[in-house]
Design a protein around this motif. Sequence first.
Motif, PDB file in Angstrom:
ATOM      1  N   GLU A 102     -23.535  18.438 -26.072  1.00  0.00           N
ATOM      2  CA  GLU A 102     -22.607  17.687 -26.925  1.00  0.00           C
ATOM      3  C   GLU A 102     -23.165  17.678 -28.339  1.00  0.00           C
TER       4      GLU A 102
ATOM      5  N   PHE B 102     -24.414  16.403 -19.403  1.00  0.00           N
ATOM      6  CA  PHE B 102     -24.439  16.535 -20.859  1.00  0.00           C
ATOM      7  C   PHE B 102     -25.835  16.391 -21.444  1.00  0.00           C
TER       8      PHE B 102
ATOM      9  N   ARG C  10     -27.069  15.530 -25.126  1.00  0.00           N
ATOM     10  CA  ARG C  10     -26.447  15.138 -26.395  1.00  0.00           C
ATOM     11  C   ARG C  10     -27.324  15.479 -27.602  1.00  0.00           C
TER      12      ARG C  10
ATOM     13  N   TYR D 153     -17.476  14.558 -28.391  1.00  0.00           N
ATOM     14  CA  TYR D 153     -18.435  13.930 -27.471  1.00  0.00           C
ATOM     15  C   TYR D 153     -17.680  13.299 -26.311  1.00  0.00           C
TER      16      TYR D 153
END
Length: 389
Positions: free
Chosen positions: A118, A137, A139, A353
């Motif tokens: 992300e 994910f 990030r 996101y």
Amino acid sequence: MKTTSNVLAGFGTTIFEVMSKLAMEHKAINLGQGFPDEDGPADVRAVAARTLEEGPNQYPPMMGVPELRQAVAEHDSRFYGLSVNWQTDTLITSGATEALAASMLGLINPGDEVVLFEPLYDCYLPMVKLAGGIPKFVRLDPPNWEIDPDKLRSAFSHKTKLVLTNSPMNPTGKVFSVPELEMIADLVIKHDCYAVCDEVYEHIIFGGKKHISLLTLPGMGDRTVRIASAGKTFSLTGWKVGYLTAAAELIGRIAKAHQFLTFTTPPNLQKAVAYGLAKEDYFYDELKSSMQAKRDFFRDGLNRIGFATAECDGTYFLNADISSIGFDGTDEEFCRLITTEAGVAAVPVSAFYQSEGARRNFARFCFCKREEVLEAAIEKLGDFFGETG
Ligand code: PMP
Ligand code: GLN
């Protein structure tokens, strides 16, 4: 009425469509959706026109026309030193989007885990979910978008089927460094899984940086799928001609999905892209330098108004910190405000996101526009926010 697909029910209309529509309604300069405002090379378009007239205009081979498959193999050898057998290691698709869909459907089994970075490009998650994959994910946060090695390591497990990477990365403008690529490669090899690499911005990279494909890293040849697109390389985003390079075994699996998705792609466009890929180095150098000049021009303008901007080493996109000018609403409110009131559209980065806790103070501006358009956008934003000089 019976309910329709549960997988897609949670997804709204893409942010690109939403912002483009709002821009149109308010006659705003559209720096939201990423597309150039000048069509790519006239000679490439002329080949498409001539071959359309000459025909044949019937179904080309499912794997792509030989001219384009050969051109993709030559391109990959020329730019990345790869040795690609065009008859077994290449596949032509209807844009990188279809290449991504076919890769997810061809490689993922329901329940497999898929590592995603992300902020992530809009079609990744729905495609992973349509294939039955479980997203994990990792990030990256502005303004540096650095990978936290611990978070990356913990996203992988024995259930990981593949990692999906995007370098140069939309929307961040980040170019993955060699140590980052090596870290990803090590994990892919350790967990005996695959990497699908979205490299559509491979030739839109700045400051003398070189694009490095994960496919070229030691041990990755048999487990990496490289995806690119004529839309970006030739500034012809409406053409939707994509191409994949991977080991024969993987291409075979992905082609099984491709044959039931679009099966093929317009023959004249494929032939024109084959012609285009063989262009001299000058063409590729000019693409980089002209895009870099646009980035610099637009970044200077935003900075003059008072916006702090994030690093941008590639792609069409520059991210501005909206809190740096004292705006204390969300990025979504900011993008709506500037579209409707200042006459310039951008895209909120938080739209990319999924996980909790994403920062909401960055707006993505697309700078692949004519200088006068960028200048007009800066003037409008400057008037609206009051240039600080
Ligand atoms: N991947 C990324 C990261 C993109 O920005 C885009 C959009 N241009 C695509 C894939 C889709 O490419 P195409 O238009 O060739 O389907
Ligand atoms: N890739 C483009 C962007 O990021 C959008 C493409 C699309 O609208 N599907 O803006």
